[in-house]
Design an enzyme around this catalytic site. Structure first.
Site, short mmCIF file in Angstrom:
data_model
loop_
_atom_site.label_atom_id
_atom_site.label_comp_id
_atom_site.label_asym_id
_atom_site.label_seq_id
_atom_site.Cartn_x
_atom_site.Cartn_y
_atom_site.Cartn_z
N ASP A 136 0.93 -1.18 0.04
CA ASP A 136 -0.12 -0.08 -0.07
C ASP A 136 0.99 1.29 0.10
O ASP A 136 2.07 1.34 0.48
CB ASP A 136 -0.67 -0.24 1.20
CG ASP A 136 -1.91 0.92 1.15
OD1 ASP A 136 -1.68 2.17 1.36
OD2 ASP A 136 -3.24 0.68 0.88
N ILE A 148 -2.01 0.94 12.40
CA ILE A 148 -1.92 -0.42 12.59
C ILE A 148 -2.01 -1.12 11.09
O ILE A 148 -0.96 -2.01 10.73
CB ILE A 148 -2.99 -1.04 13.31
CG1 ILE A 148 -2.80 -0.57 14.77
CG2 ILE A 148 -2.93 -2.66 13.30
CD1 ILE A 148 -3.88 -1.11 15.57
N TYR A 149 -2.99 -0.76 10.24
CA TYR A 149 -2.90 -1.16 8.84
C TYR A 149 -1.39 -0.60 8.17
O TYR A 149 -0.87 -1.64 7.65
CB TYR A 149 -4.05 -0.40 7.93
CG TYR A 149 -4.10 -0.85 6.56
CD1 TYR A 149 -4.40 -2.09 6.11
CD2 TYR A 149 -3.52 0.10 5.76
CE1 TYR A 149 -4.43 -2.15 4.65
CE2 TYR A 149 -3.39 -0.07 4.30
CZ TYR A 149 -3.83 -1.27 3.80
OH TYR A 149 -3.88 -1.31 2.43
N GLY A 150 -1.05 0.22 8.29
CA GLY A 150 0.12 1.03 7.41
C GLY A 150 1.35 0.25 8.21
O GLY A 150 2.06 0.05 7.35
#
Length: 239
Positions: A136, A148-150
């Protein structure tokens, strides 16, 4: 039968598009999914082999690997598309559980699958096989609400780099880093407009540009350790 390409997270959205387009372009495909969806039925109708697994912990990942090893003696490549995407929880206990879940999906599963299947990966002719991680642009330009996703996607990016060194010359390992290609239900209309205003090409990209980046990596035998951003230039934004 040609050696298949494993596509994880192929039950919907971008993963479904990747699997179906690979099949259309003549590749054999093994499409992984977690939950039965209408798109999974469409994959089956396209004569694409499917395999179900919930990659929720080490045990389930190892069970999935065992199924993969039994399914085929060799693979042309792996596209790690399986992902989790939600804003970071405010409650610390919930955030800790979320972090573990995202780590398992984005980092642990690709690591274990790559390690286990590395000896089964065979490229065409004398060319190397392929592992492609879908990361991403958050890796390069993180969004605090999705930290958290990153950060777990950043771990997957680092896995690309170390695996490119570790698995060469038999396997090349690269990443495709999408930006605003397909909005989710969590994106409000205001958030969508803001993202597009920060994107130089000013539009939602769709899934096809992601597939075209994957195809270019599969067809080029001399690229490894690279990331192709598919984001309309949004990574250039300071926001």
């Amino acid at each position: 039968m040609n050696n298949p390409i494993l596509v994880t997270g192929a039950g919907k959205r971008v993963g479904f598009h990747i699997a179906s387009r690979l099949k259309q372009d003549g590749y054999e495909v093994l499409a992984h999914y977690r939950t039965e969806t209408d798109d999974v039925q469409k994959l089956k109708q396209l004569d694409i082999q499917t395999i179900q697994a919930d990659l929720q912990d080490t045990a389930s990942i190892m069970e999935f690997i065992d199924k993969l090893q039994q399914f085929s003696p060799a693979y042309r490549g792996i596209v790690h598309n399986a992902s989790a995407f939600t804003p970071t929880a405010d409650d610390l206990v919930e955030a800790a559980e979320q972090y573990q879940h995202f780590f398992t999906i984005h980092m642990l599963a690709p690591f274990l699958i790559n390690q286990a299947l590395s000896k089964l990966l065979k490229g065409p002719g004398n060319d190397p096989a392929d592992i492609i991680h879908i990361t991403d642009i958050n890796v390069e330009n993180p969004t605090p609400r999705f930290d958290i996703y990153g950060t777990t996607k950043a771990g997957l990016h680092n896995l690309t780099l170390v695996s490119a060194k570790k698995l060469a010359p038999q396997i090349k390992v690269n990443s495709v880093a999408p930006g605003p290609v397909l909005f989710t239900e969590s994106h409000t209309q205001e958030a969508r407009q803001k993202m597009l205003s920060e994107t130089p090409l000013a539009r939602e990209g769709g899934a096809e540009p992601v597939y075209l980046a994957i195809k270019s990596l599969l067809e080029n035998p001399f690229i490894t350790g690279a990331t192709i951003p598919v984001d309309g230039g949004r990574r250039l934004s300071k926001a």
